[in-house]
Design a protein around this motif. Structure first.
Motif, PDB file in Angstrom:
ATOM      1  N   THR A  52       0.855  -1.187   0.000  1.00  0.00           N
ATOM      2  CA  THR A  52       0.000   0.000   0.000  1.00  0.00           C
ATOM      3  C   THR A  52       0.890   1.235   0.000  1.00  0.00           C
ATOM      4  N   THR A  53       0.328   2.363  -0.436  1.00  0.00           N
ATOM      5  CA  THR A  53       1.079   3.612  -0.392  1.00  0.00           C
ATOM      6  C   THR A  53       0.885   4.262   0.978  1.00  0.00           C
ATOM      7  N   ALA A  54       1.781   5.160   1.318  1.00  0.00           N
ATOM      8  CA  ALA A  54       1.662   5.884   2.579  1.00  0.00           C
ATOM      9  C   ALA A  54       0.375   6.703   2.608  1.00  0.00           C
ATOM     10  N   GLU A  55      -0.040   7.216   1.443  1.00  0.00           N
ATOM     11  CA  GLU A  55      -1.279   7.993   1.374  1.00  0.00           C
ATOM     12  C   GLU A  55      -2.492   7.108   1.651  1.00  0.00           C
ATOM     13  N   GLN A  56      -2.503   5.888   1.125  1.00  0.00           N
ATOM     14  CA  GLN A  56      -3.615   4.968   1.387  1.00  0.00           C
ATOM     15  C   GLN A  56      -3.692   4.626   2.871  1.00  0.00           C
ATOM     16  N   GLU A  57      -2.558   4.378   3.490  1.00  0.00           N
ATOM     17  CA  GLU A  57      -2.535   4.072   4.915  1.00  0.00           C
ATOM     18  C   GLU A  57      -3.008   5.268   5.730  1.00  0.00           C
ATOM     19  N   ALA A  58      -2.595   6.482   5.318  1.00  0.00           N
ATOM     20  CA  ALA A  58      -3.006   7.692   6.038  1.00  0.00           C
ATOM     21  C   ALA A  58      -4.514   7.893   5.951  1.00  0.00           C
ATOM     22  N   ALA A 110      16.869   7.227   4.065  1.00  0.00           N
ATOM     23  CA  ALA A 110      15.845   8.130   4.599  1.00  0.00           C
ATOM     24  C   ALA A 110      14.684   8.137   3.606  1.00  0.00           C
ATOM     25  N   SER A 111      13.694   7.285   3.847  1.00  0.00           N
ATOM     26  CA  SER A 111      12.648   7.042   2.848  1.00  0.00           C
ATOM     27  C   SER A 111      11.252   7.471   3.297  1.00  0.00           C
ATOM     28  N   THR A 112      11.130   8.196   4.401  1.00  0.00           N
ATOM     29  CA  THR A 112       9.805   8.591   4.894  1.00  0.00           C
ATOM     30  C   THR A 112       9.146   9.572   3.936  1.00  0.00           C
ATOM     31  N   ASP A 113       7.901   9.297   3.583  1.00  0.00           N
ATOM     32  CA  ASP A 113       7.108  10.211   2.759  1.00  0.00           C
ATOM     33  C   ASP A 113       6.401  11.183   3.704  1.00  0.00           C
ATOM     34  N   TRP A 114       7.040  12.302   3.986  1.00  0.00           N
ATOM     35  CA  TRP A 114       6.504  13.243   4.964  1.00  0.00           C
ATOM     36  C   TRP A 114       5.220  13.907   4.491  1.00  0.00           C
ATOM     37  N   ASN A 118      -0.108  14.299   8.359  1.00  0.00           N
ATOM     38  CA  ASN A 118      -0.828  15.501   8.783  1.00  0.00           C
ATOM     39  C   ASN A 118      -1.128  15.313  10.267  1.00  0.00           C
ATOM     40  N   TRP A 119      -0.210  15.764  11.112  1.00  0.00           N
ATOM     41  CA  TRP A 119      -0.217  15.410  12.525  1.00  0.00           C
ATOM     42  C   TRP A 119      -1.388  16.038  13.274  1.00  0.00           C
ATOM     43  N   LEU A 134      -1.901   6.553  14.702  1.00  0.00           N
ATOM     44  CA  LEU A 134      -2.352   5.880  13.488  1.00  0.00           C
ATOM     45  C   LEU A 134      -1.548   6.356  12.289  1.00  0.00           C
ATOM     46  N   PRO A 135      -1.553   5.586  11.186  1.00  0.00           N
ATOM     47  CA  PRO A 135      -0.871   6.041   9.969  1.00  0.00           C
ATOM     48  C   PRO A 135      -1.322   7.444   9.579  1.00  0.00           C
ATOM     49  N   GLY A 136      -0.381   8.247   9.144  1.00  0.00           N
ATOM     50  CA  GLY A 136      -0.683   9.631   8.815  1.00  0.00           C
ATOM     51  C   GLY A 136      -0.474  10.587   9.965  1.00  0.00           C
ATOM     52  N   GLY A 137      -0.153  10.055  11.170  1.00  0.00           N
ATOM     53  CA  GLY A 137       0.198  10.920  12.288  1.00  0.00           C
ATOM     54  C   GLY A 137      -0.941  11.335  13.192  1.00  0.00           C
ATOM     55  N   LYS A 138      -1.969  10.504  13.331  1.00  0.00           N
ATOM     56  CA  LYS A 138      -3.089  10.815  14.223  1.00  0.00           C
ATOM     57  C   LYS A 138      -2.823  10.187  15.591  1.00  0.00           C
ATOM     58  N   ILE A 139      -2.540  11.057  16.575  1.00  0.00           N
ATOM     59  CA  ILE A 139      -2.094  10.611  17.889  1.00  0.00           C
ATOM     60  C   ILE A 139      -3.211  10.793  18.913  1.00  0.00           C
ATOM     61  N   ALA A 140      -3.369   9.804  19.790  1.00  0.00           N
ATOM     62  CA  ALA A 140      -4.296   9.927  20.916  1.00  0.00           C
ATOM     63  C   ALA A 140      -3.635   9.376  22.163  1.00  0.00           C
ATOM     64  N   VAL A 141      -3.823  10.076  23.260  1.00  0.00           N
ATOM     65  CA  VAL A 141      -3.321   9.647  24.572  1.00  0.00           C
ATOM     66  C   VAL A 141      -4.516   9.542  25.505  1.00  0.00           C
TER      67      VAL A 141
END
Length: 297
Positions: A52-58, A110-114, A118-119, A134-141
Motif C-alpha cells: 500500500t502507499t503511505a497515502e492509502q494508509e493515512a 531516509a525514505s519517509t514520505d513526509w 498531517n499530525w 495511526l498512519p498519517g500521524g493521528k495521535i491519541a493519549v
C-alpha cells in the motif's frame, strides 16, 4: 461400479487426500509477492513487505481516528492537553532529524514520505492505560496512562513509541502479512477439499496455529521492539531523558495485569522490553548528546 452397484473387477478407488497444486500455486505467488513488494524501512533499514502507499494508509488512519474521537470524550481544556501537545510537537520535530542522523551515521535510507503525515493530537478521557498513533500521524493519549507515565519523560517514551509505529509503517506491513495469510488459508482449504471432514479440521487448525504463532505474533512482537528502539531515539533527540523508558516499563510491570506467555502475546514481556531498552541506552545517550546541549538527568 458394475450395473448392479457392485464394484467392478479391477476398478480403482479414487484416493481422497491432499491436493498439492493449490499449495504450489500459493508458494509461487508468495515468492513473487515477497520480492516485488519489499522496501527498506526508514530508521532501521530492515526489509519490510508493503503493498500500500503511505497515502492509502493515512486515509485509513484518518477514518479510524475520526471514528474513535466521535465515540470518545476528548479533553480540550486545562493544562494537560497543552502539555500532551507540547510533548508531541517536540517528538514530531525530532523525527526528520533522527532520520537524517541515522542516514549519515548508519547509512540507513531516509525514505519517509513526509507529505503523507498531517499530525494531530488528542487527549481522551478514559481509564484505559493506552495511547496510539495511526498512519498519517493521528495521535491519541488516554488519561489512564498519565499516572503510569508519571512525568513528561515517561510520556515522551510512550508517545515516541507510538509515533515510531506510524513512521515505520507497521500498519501497512501488517495489512500485507494478513493478505498473505488469507491467501494461504484459501490455498490450504482448496488442498484439503477432498479429505475426510475431521482431517480437514485438524489440518486447517494446524495451519491456523502455525500462521498465528509462527508468523503474525512474532512479527507483531518485532514491530513492538522496533518501535521501542526508534521511539527511544526520538525522545532522546527531542531532549527528553531516555533513562525514563525502562523505568516506565518497570511501572507497567508493577500494574500486575494478567498476561499470556510472551510467545502467545502480540507484545514482548516487560522484562524483555526493559532489557532491550537498557541495551540501546548508549546509542540513545549519544543521540541526545548530539542534539541537546545539556546532559540527561
Amino acid at each position: 461400479m458394475g450395473p448392479f452397484g457392485d464394484r467392478a473387477a479391477g476398478g480403482v478407488q479414487r484416493r481422497r487426500g491432499l491436493k498439492f497444486w493449490p499449495i504450489l500455486l500459493f508458494l509461487g505467488y508468495l515468492g513473487y509477492y515477497y520480492f516485488s513488494h519489499q522496501q527498506s524501512a526508514s530508521y532501521t533499514g530492515r526489509k519490510q513487505l508493503i503493498d500500500t502507499t503511505a497515502e492509502q494508509e493515512a486515509a485509513l488512519g484518518l477514518q479510524s481516528y475520526r471514528e474513535i474521537l466521535s465515540q470518545s470524550r476528548v479533553v480540550t481544556s486545562g493544562d494537560l492537553p497543552q502539555q500532551v501537545r507540547g510533548i508531541a510537537q517536540r517528538l514530531i520535530e525530532a523525527a526528520p532529524k533522527v532520520e537524517q542522523y541515522l542516514a549519515q551515521t548508519a547509512n540507513i535510507p531516509a525514505s519517509t514520505d513526509w507529505s503523507a503525515f498531517n499530525w494531530d493530537v488528542s487527549l481522551i478521557e478514559s481509564d484505559q492505560v493506552n495511547a496510539f498513533c495511526l498512519p498519517g500521524g493521528k495521535i491519541a493519549v488516554y488519561t489512564g496512562i498519565i499516572p503510569v507515565a508519571k512525568n513528561s519523560d515517561g510520556l515522551a517514551a510512550i508517545m515516541g513509541h507510538e509515533i515510531a509505529h506510524a513512521l515505520l509503517r507497521h500498519g501497512g506491513e501488517r495489512m500485507a502479512q494478513q493478505k498473505l495469510v488469507q491467501i494461504g488459508t484459501m490455498a490450504a482449504s482448496m488442498s484439503v477439499g477432498e479429505m475426510d471432514p475431521q482431517q480437514q479440521r485438524m489440518v486447517m487448525a494446524a495451519i491456523g496455529a502455525g500462521a498465528q504463532y509462527g508468523v503474525l505474533l512474532p512479527f507483531s512482537r518485532d514491530h513492538e521492539s522496533e518501535a521501542d528502539k526508534v521511539g527511544l531515539l526520538l525522545a532522546a533527540a527531542a531532549c527528553f531523558n531516555p533513562q525514563e523508558a525502562p523505568k516506565l516499563w518497570e511501572r507497567m510491570a508493577a500494574l500486575g495485569n494478567q498476561k499470556p506467555p510472551e510467545f502467545m502475546s502480540t507484545h514482548p514481556a516487560e522484562a524483555t522490553r526493559i532489557q532491550q531498552l537498557n541495551a540501546w541506552m548508549p546509542e540513545a545517550e549519544q543521540v541526545r548528546q548530539h542534539f541537546c546541549s545539556t546532559p540527561a538527568r
